[in-house]
Design an enzyme around this catalytic site. Structure first.
Site, PDB file in Angstrom:
ATOM      1  N   TYR A 263       0.846  -1.314   0.023  1.00 30.20           N
ATOM      2  CA  TYR A 263      -0.034   0.047   0.034  1.00 30.20           C
ATOM      3  C   TYR A 263       0.819   1.296  -0.002  1.00 30.20           C
ATOM      4  O   TYR A 263       0.431   2.284  -0.572  1.00 30.20           O
ATOM      5  CB  TYR A 263      -0.790   0.001   1.054  1.00 30.20           C
ATOM      6  CG  TYR A 263      -2.062  -0.828   1.039  1.00 30.20           C
ATOM      7  CD1 TYR A 263      -3.281  -0.345   0.163  1.00 30.20           C
ATOM      8  CD2 TYR A 263      -2.250  -1.888   1.580  1.00 30.20           C
ATOM      9  CE1 TYR A 263      -4.216  -1.120  -0.057  1.00 30.20           C
ATOM     10  CE2 TYR A 263      -3.615  -2.692   1.675  1.00 30.20           C
ATOM     11  CZ  TYR A 263      -4.594  -2.316   0.640  1.00 30.20           C
ATOM     12  OH  TYR A 263      -5.546  -2.931   0.608  1.00 30.20           O
TER      13      TYR A 263
ATOM     14  N   ASP B 219       1.599 -34.330  14.918  1.00 28.73           N
ATOM     15  CA  ASP B 219       0.685 -35.455  14.574  1.00 28.73           C
ATOM     16  C   ASP B 219       1.444 -36.540  13.753  1.00 28.73           C
ATOM     17  O   ASP B 219       2.465 -36.244  12.933  1.00 28.73           O
ATOM     18  CB  ASP B 219      -0.287 -34.876  13.739  1.00 28.73           C
ATOM     19  CG  ASP B 219      -1.242 -34.103  14.565  1.00 28.73           C
ATOM     20  OD1 ASP B 219      -1.177 -34.210  15.995  1.00 28.73           O
ATOM     21  OD2 ASP B 219      -2.142 -33.377  13.837  1.00 28.73           O
TER      22      ASP B 219
END
Lengths: 361, 361
Positions: B96, B243
């Site tokens: 921006y 996991d």
């Protein structure tokens, strides 16, 4: 609520069931209805809440008995394995801890977390009027905080003004936090982490004497509850600062009025005196950000039209803002303010808005 | 790298361009190639890295000149608006701040962040051999840490052992953090926040004298860099706990060997002496977790087959683990350990694994 009181309530549930069994009746449990038809907006309290409809879960009704078993299983486990041992855990861990085949049958206690064990926790939250966190079941964590606040938590004294660039990571459960010192003119709750980092680097919270929180997107329960406790217990105004789009405005909506999913706990997670600081469609024009807007997608317009109809967005100012968005067909991010210079937000935008109390209700 | 040195490097880029212009030549910038063909796995360093291919960006080549302009624009802005003012910002804010129409033309400096301004930052990172964080461009934040460590950051002294239930929120940029005291036998980096909360509540880090970090999913750059600095600068072993699925194992892979996207910074973000603690397929059998596994989806198996082929997963032990997964067709989450009791992870699983050094390479 004290841990002992929550345990009493859970045990009360069991005692009622036992009494009915001993009297030779089929035991029942009453759970307030959470479907759309029973969710109301209380205009006085400015909060979403449940109406008075209640459903009965009857053990001897074949359609209810599985859920009945699950409700008692979860309630007993929370009482015995979490509260009495003072342990906390997640919904997923609870599911694994309770999943098993019932001896002598081929029936599992639970087959799925999201459709089976999670809703039971919300049932208990609603039936006992406690927060899931008071049942020691933690939610996802997200968000951090800095400011002139000293807390006591798990025996540690933590000064939020002395945490370097990181800040204090807001836990999922803020029930047991004790606020020792709260010195702040207001709380600024910011959707985007980048804006939080800008303000933190500029020591905005120090110069302005405020508390800065970033929710990093939709506010997690811990963030909502922390803002609620700080604002209400210490009488500090809460200003919310999000992107200028239906998604950002909905983040505000949940922080202030509560959400339909969690209408039964709006009084603990919602902060009805919150005010919306920005970004507004009016800001875009006022600060000349038109060149830094983003074309709204169909979804954005659809969502804006939904907001328009919610009773809690009926305030004239909100209706006006939402209608401008639909008409102009664009939205804007907080980062658009950086087009005016990286410190525009610190030196101009926020002092302007806060100084003139240019808020939406 | 010191801020002054980074500024010198950026200015050097500009001076070379200027010298070429003054000599009447078309200026060029050399950028190492980041496509797959130039990404190598260094077996000795155990790290992904870039090969020696370099591409030249030539100002007078019509196909290059827009990118050339953007490269200089970004480099100049970082030097002048970030480093010399000692400000940090995000990629989105930079976009921006730099987006505008070039005076006298209808050309915008940038039309899009992800395809235009972001890649320029990676170009500079690669060409100058600096981290994006050293260019003061912050990445997303995620993750928190606790342990017997005292740091100095932005003038504050922060003791990671005294932060209550929250812990220290790991910022995106950890370059300027000074470690004052590091007292730990090892670092345990955990994928899941729920397991971190269990261990934190049990004061595992205190009893075991270790540092606990949760990445909350794929490790953000700040987490990877923090683990790298702690492990290498203070010679503390790093154990990774995810996991039991291809996704979790890939999280480990990125923490240890680096990633293909960021092969140019593996030496700063990767920690090649990391070890994988669990969850392994062998653990599932050893601890009797078969009843708490999840059927692998096609995607899981496809991803496992990809891991099998990566040179960095060629270790015999990994090949064996991955093949068991493909054969059994299931995976498991850390939370499956809760089926043995909430504190099984604290009291049995981790002491077992760490005590017997049961790690994968």
């Amino acid at each position: 609520m004290e841990r002992e009181k929550v345990m009493e309530n859970l045990q009360g549930l069991g005692k009622e069931v036992l009494a009915e069994l001993e009297a030779g009746r089929s035991p029942t449990i009453e759970i307030p209805v959470r479907t759309l038809s029973n969710i109301k907006f209380n205009e006085v309290k400015e909060q979403l809440e449940l109406g008075s409809s209640v459903s009965k879960r009857n053990f001897m009704n074949v359609a209810h008995s599985r859920k009945f078993m699950q409700t008692l299983l979860v309630a007993a486990w929370i009482n015995k394995d979490l509260l009495s041992k003072n342990l906390h855990t997640s919904l997923r861990d609870m599911y694994y801890a309770l999943k098993r085949t019932i001896p002598g049958t081929k029936e599992n206690t639970f087959e799925d977390q999201h459709t089976e064990s999670d809703p039971i926790v919300v049932d208990l939250e609603t039936a006992l009027d406690v927060l899931r966190e008071e049942l020691h079941l933690n939610a996802d964590v997200r968000g951090r905080v800095v400011g002139n606040v000293v807390i006591e938590d798990r025996g540690d004294t933590v000064d939020w003004s002395k945490l370097g660039s990181g800040g204090w990571s807001i836990p999922s459960n803020v029930e047991d936090i004790k606020f020792k010192e709260v010195d702040a003119k207001y709380i600024l709750l910011i959707e985007k982490n980048a804006a939080f980092e800008r303000l933190h680097e500029d020591k905005f919270w120090k110069h302005e004497n405020c508390i800065l929180i970033t929710s990093q997107g939709q506010a997690a329960r811990g963030v909502r509850r922390l803002a609620n406790r700080l604002s209400i217990e210490h009488n500090v105004p809460l200003y919310v600062f999000t992107d200028c789009d239906a998604y950002g405005w909905y983040i505000y909506s949940v922080i202030k009025w509560g959400s339909m999913n969690l209408a039964h706990v709006s009084n603990k997670l919602g902060t009805s005196n919150a005010r919306f600081l920005g970004l507004t469609m009016t800001d875009i024009e006022k600060y000349g950000l038109e060149g830094y807007t983003i074309k709204a997608k169909d979804m954005d317009i659809k969502r804006a039209k939904e907001l328009l109809k919610y009773p809690w967005f009926k305030h004239e100012e909100w209706q006006k803002e939402i209608k401008i968005m639909i008409k102009k067909g664009y939205k804007a991010e907080l980062e658009a303010l950086s087009s005016k210079g990286l410190r525009f937000i610190t030196n101009t935008y926020l002092p302007d808005k806060i100084g003139s109390k240019d808020f939406l209700p």
